[in-house]
Design an enzyme around this catalytic site. Sequence first.
Site, PDB file in Angstrom:
ATOM      1  N   SER A   1       3.743  -4.559   5.227  1.00 21.96           N
ATOM      2  CA  SER A   1       2.759  -5.734   6.562  1.00 21.96           C
ATOM      3  C   SER A   1       3.901  -5.800   7.295  1.00 21.96           C
ATOM      4  CB  SER A   1       2.047  -6.961   6.136  1.00 21.96           C
ATOM      5  OG  SER A   1       1.241  -7.411   7.426  1.00 21.96           O
TER       6      SER A   1
ATOM      7  N   ASP B   1      -5.517  -5.783   2.974  1.00 25.72           N
ATOM      8  CA  ASP B   1      -5.927  -5.274   3.864  1.00 25.72           C
ATOM      9  C   ASP B   1      -7.165  -6.321   4.544  1.00 25.72           C
ATOM     10  OD1 ASP B   1      -6.378  -4.228   6.162  1.00 25.72           O
ATOM     11  OD2 ASP B   1      -8.794  -3.009   5.640  1.00 25.72           O
TER      12      ASP B   1
ATOM     13  N   LYS C   1      -5.238 -23.555   2.163  1.00 26.64           N
ATOM     14  CA  LYS C   1      -5.693 -22.146   2.318  1.00 26.64           C
ATOM     15  C   LYS C   1      -5.979 -21.313   1.263  1.00 26.64           C
ATOM     16  CE  LYS C   1      -5.827 -19.316   6.380  1.00 26.64           C
ATOM     17  NZ  LYS C   1      -5.631 -18.589   6.851  1.00 26.64           N
TER      18      LYS C   1
ATOM     19  N   ARG D   1      -7.333 -14.079   0.409  1.00 31.60           N
ATOM     20  CA  ARG D   1      -5.831 -13.574   0.118  1.00 31.60           C
ATOM     21  C   ARG D   1      -5.209 -14.935  -0.787  1.00 31.60           C
ATOM     22  NH1 ARG D   1      -3.965 -13.839   4.883  1.00 31.60           N
ATOM     23  NH2 ARG D   1      -5.161 -11.946   5.470  1.00 31.60           N
TER      24      ARG D   1
END
Length: 224
Positions: free
Chosen positions: A7, A67, A203, A209
């Site tokens: 990425s 992704d 988070k 993720r």
Amino acid sequence: MKIYLASSNKHKKREMSEIFPEHEIVTPADEGIAFDPEETGETFLANSLIKARALHLITGLPVIADDSGISVDALGGVPGVWSSRYAGPQFHRGRPDGSKTPQEEQNAMLIGELNEAIASGRLDLAAGKKQGLYRNGLRSAHYTCAMVLLTGVNEYTAAVQTMEGTLLEDVKEARGTGGFGYDPIFFLPQYGRTAAELSADEKNAVSHRGKAARIIQAVMGQAL
């Protein structure tokens, strides 16, 4: 250990470095590697593998790729795998010329499209719940992350996880600076905040993720 992240997203690198503090997370840009594979997959996992294999062929070293995207139940899962290319109701899979729509516009268009769907009166909440949809009402949405740890062209471990929430009712309510993408308009009922308002630890504990990464982390010792 040095692990490549397929990425160029600096925000994603930061999150992955926080999740894998025991490893050195390196992006292609960090080492001047030209890297822009065409993501032609129809699923999050397919795109993850495209990116992972492309970078592994260049470096020959282990690669983590993921992704991710947001899906809105009332819109049939739109934008889903095309989240980064979404350009409103007429261009769910992106504009024909390939131009990128600014994120703020994407946020406004997605909320607008959902509001119109709800206002139409055609949505069946009860039927949707029977199908496992609308966990948080008609504004239900979820993030999906498909993450792979690839150690050889055909050797990889994959994890697919989600984060459930809702879309805000008005883009003017968007708030928070701790996330990226659609995070400022993605509301988490259990926190009473948007994903962009969560601390990094909060988070990573509940995000799509973060959950996928912990599964990868659990098998990393055996895979590497």
